[in-house]
Design an enzyme around this catalytic site. Structure first.
Site, mmCIF file in Angstrom:
data_model
loop_
_atom_site.group_PDB
_atom_site.id
_atom_site.type_symbol
_atom_site.label_atom_id
_atom_site.label_comp_id
_atom_site.label_asym_id
_atom_site.label_seq_id
_atom_site.Cartn_x
_atom_site.Cartn_y
_atom_site.Cartn_z
ATOM 1 N N ASN A 32 0.845 -1.202 0.000
ATOM 2 C CA ASN A 32 0.000 0.000 0.000
ATOM 3 C C ASN A 32 0.877 1.248 0.000
ATOM 4 O OD1 ASN A 32 -0.387 -1.340 2.853
ATOM 5 N ND2 ASN A 32 -1.017 0.734 3.301
ATOM 6 N N ASP A 33 0.740 2.136 0.925
ATOM 7 C CA ASP A 33 1.304 3.495 0.798
ATOM 8 C C ASP A 33 2.787 3.563 0.416
ATOM 9 O OD1 ASP A 33 -1.054 3.634 2.207
ATOM 10 O OD2 ASP A 33 -0.213 4.657 3.930
ATOM 11 N N TRP A 57 -3.491 -7.167 3.015
ATOM 12 C CA TRP A 57 -2.818 -6.409 4.066
ATOM 13 C C TRP A 57 -2.533 -7.297 5.275
ATOM 14 C CZ3 TRP A 57 -3.382 -4.744 9.103
ATOM 15 C CH2 TRP A 57 -2.659 -3.593 9.472
ATOM 16 N N SER A 90 3.083 3.788 8.063
ATOM 17 C CA SER A 90 3.630 4.771 7.124
ATOM 18 C C SER A 90 4.440 5.868 7.803
ATOM 19 C CB SER A 90 2.499 5.400 6.314
ATOM 20 O OG SER A 90 2.051 4.458 5.371
ATOM 21 N N ASP A 156 1.496 8.360 10.669
ATOM 22 C CA ASP A 156 1.995 8.761 9.350
ATOM 23 C C ASP A 156 2.815 10.051 9.381
ATOM 24 O OD1 ASP A 156 0.446 6.571 8.729
ATOM 25 O OD2 ASP A 156 -1.190 7.733 7.832
ATOM 26 N N GLU A 210 -5.248 10.705 7.026
ATOM 27 C CA GLU A 210 -4.040 9.889 7.048
ATOM 28 C C GLU A 210 -2.968 10.544 6.168
ATOM 29 O OE1 GLU A 210 -5.811 5.440 7.559
ATOM 30 O OE2 GLU A 210 -5.884 6.151 5.505
ATOM 31 N N TRP A 297 -8.990 1.918 -0.688
ATOM 32 C CA TRP A 297 -9.264 0.994 0.423
ATOM 33 C C TRP A 297 -10.589 0.268 0.251
ATOM 34 C CZ3 TRP A 297 -5.815 -1.258 3.028
ATOM 35 C CH2 TRP A 297 -4.662 -0.611 3.443
HETATM 36 C C1 FRU Z 1 -3.083 4.695 4.700
HETATM 37 C C2 FRU Z 1 -2.782 3.875 5.943
HETATM 38 C C3 FRU Z 1 -1.928 4.677 6.897
HETATM 39 C C4 FRU Z 1 -1.228 3.613 7.696
HETATM 40 C C5 FRU Z 1 -0.993 2.550 6.649
HETATM 41 C C6 FRU Z 1 -1.040 1.151 7.196
HETATM 42 O O1 FRU Z 1 -3.354 3.946 3.581
HETATM 43 O O2 FRU Z 1 -4.000 3.478 6.555
HETATM 44 O O3 FRU Z 1 -2.655 5.596 7.678
HETATM 45 O O4 FRU Z 1 -0.038 4.064 8.259
HETATM 46 O O5 FRU Z 1 -1.999 2.717 5.672
HETATM 47 O O6 FRU Z 1 -0.622 0.222 6.251
#
Ligand code: FRU
Length: 502
Positions: A32-33, A57, A90, A156, A210, A297
């Site tokens: 992801n991020d 995830w 993140s 984050d 986020e 998401w």
């Molecule tokens: C955003 C998020 C962040 C978090 C990460 C977890 O997509 O929800 O806020 O740090 O993904 O994987």
């Protein structure tokens, strides 16, 4: 030297269905991020939220890759593993040029969130590398910002150096907390003090906030600058689910102030798949470059890919322009991508007849398209269809009567894996002088559209058949449409070199 490393290792074959050919994907498993983006010694670092054991995830690690040119990438070993304090969520990375933390000369310092899976507590922590991000040491004093008593979402950290002039400055952290961004300052990256906050009813609050980012940019064509605060909103974005909003204003070294009223909502992208955008620290030549997780998401765990799941957008250069409504963000594809161009076809001064599409004999799963289309106010819809074939198409265009730009992926291919996928995404827009300028990047499972110099962008995944490779220029309604310029480039596959042990 990295250059020889880049060329001496095998590139990933990228031959699975839907595997992007020039968008970053992990060699396998869930991403992801984007995280920890920093430029150092000729390398653009891209760390990313990574779960190496599954295509959904799970306990988060930081995956890692570097690029010399933002196009070809070298995969590297996982940089950060979960530990007793929790999963590695993140965060960002900086080069500590003045060794403020005492970790060593030019240390690369990552600032990330620990997520404790037992109680969901989140705290901020630091790790450092003195070998160009290849190996990492977690700071023994972690966490550097402990879990506050009453805040559940607290994560984050995006860190930057704030230059206060006269050789003074300090570190600034932007941190997401509920529907607000908290700011902290530090002399040394490990001692942090709260310095301000922003949010609490500003912009879109339809989902949890986020992955903030904060940077200053010149306003094009003026001698002014503005600060931009960007924020991921977990739900309720224009195309549904998660999306990226931004605020324009001032930052005084302690806190951010918006120059727009509370109710102003500005979106960085109107497609469904642009989330958790992060910009590179220290990018050369003063450029502000970013990319985002090209997913949502809402359905991220359901997209029909095989050995991996998730991708990044292409890297984009971010700027500001003055518009009648105020100062707005613009995004353009980085010029480095032109190295992928192969074939080039152009058409000038086409007249498009209503309901008879112009279907050039150029086809492909990976294309770059540049078009200028004069949009008569009397046309119903005008635009470009890509990945056309066997009843599939993805339509990108404009409906002048309602001033609506759209990306229609309702018939783009596989879409039944989630009820919210096969949708139409729109943005209100009036092209100056009635001229619509589209710049599009089509990959095996995505379209990215930059409209009129990047004032509006759409980023959307699509999952068409491999055989759906047609392109059509179209106008619906009664009116003919003049197309001064239409260009199609074939794009070759970027190289994503595997990591083999050194
Ligand atoms: C955003 C998020 C962040 C978090 C990460 C977890 O997509 O929800 O806020 O740090 O993904 O994987």
């Amino acid at each position: 030297m990295v250059i020889s490393r880049l060329s001496s290792q095998p590139a990933l074959p990228l031959d699975e269905p839907f595997r992007p050919q020039f968008h970053f994907t992990p060699p396998e498993k869930w991403v992801n991020d984007p995280n920890g983006m920093v430029y150092y010694g000729g390398e653009y670092h891209l760390f990313y939220q990574y779960y190496p054991d599954d295509t959904v995830w799970g306990p988060m690690h930081w995956g890692h890759a570097v690029s010399l040119d933002l196009v070809n990438w070298q995969h590297l070993p996982i940089a950060l593993y979960p530990d007793d304090l929790g999963y590695i969520f993140s965060g960002s990375a900086v080069i500590d040029w003045h060794n403020t933390a005492g970790f060593g000369k030019d240390a690369m310092v990552a600032i990330y969130t620990y997520h404790d899976p037992d109680n969901s507590h989140q705290s901020q922590a630091v790790a450092y590398s003195t070998d160009k991000g290849r190996t990492w040491t977690k700071y023994e004093g972690n966490p550097v910002i402990p879990t506050p008593p009453n805040i559940r979402n607290f994560r984050d950290p995006k860190v930057m150096w704030y230059d206060a002039g006269n050789d003074n400055g300090h570190w600034v952290m932007s941190l997401a907390a509920g529907s607000a961004i908290l700011f902290y300052t530090s002399p040394n990256l490990v001692d942090w003090e709260a310095s301000g906050s922003f949010g609490f009813g500003y912009g879109s609050t339809s989902g949890v906030w986020e992955t903030p980012d904060l940077f200053e940019l010149p306003v094009g064509g003026s001698d002014q600058s503005r600060w931009v605060l960007t924020v991921g909103v977990g739900n309720g974005a224009p195309a549904g689910g998660s999306g990226t909003q931004y605020f324009v204003g001032t930052f005084d070294g302690q806190t951010f102030t918006s120059e727009n009223p509370k109710g102003t909502v500005l979106w960085a992208d109107y497609g469904a798949d642009f989330y958790a955008a992060q910009s590179w620290s220290d990018a050369p030549a003063g450029r502000r470059l970013w990319l985002a997780w090209m997913n949502n998401w809402q359905y991220a765990r359901d997209i029909p890919t095989s050995t991996w799941r998730g991708a990044m957008t292409i890297p984009r250069e971010v700027g500001l322009v003055q518009t009648d409504e105020g100062v707005r963000l613009i995004q353009t594809a980085v010029s480095e991508l032109t190295q992928l161009r192969t074939t080039h076809h152009t058409w000038q001064n086409l007249t498009l007849t209503p309901n008879t599409p112009f279907a050039p004999d150029v086809r492909g799963e990976t294309l770059e398209i540049v078009a200028e289309i004069e949009v008569p106010v009397t046309a119903n819809k005008v635009g470009i269809r890509v990945r056309v074939g066997g009843g599939e198409e993805t339509a990108v265009g404009y409906a002048p009567k309602s001033n609506t730009l759209f990306v229609d992926r309702s018939r783009s291919g596989q879409g039944d894996f989630h009820g919210q996928f096969a949708t139409i995404h729109t943005a209100q827009f009036e092209p100056a002088d009635g001229l619509l300028r589209l710049h599009m990047f089509v990959d095996k499972s995505s379209v990215e559209v930059f409209v009129n110099g990047g004032l509006v962008t759409f980023t959307d995944q699509i999952f068409p058949r491999e055989e759906s490779v047609g392109i059509e220029l179209f106008v619906e309604g009664e009116t003919a449409v003049f197309v001064p310029n239409f260009e199609v480039y074939g794009l070759k596959t970027a190289r994503f070199f595997m990591h083999t042990s050194d």
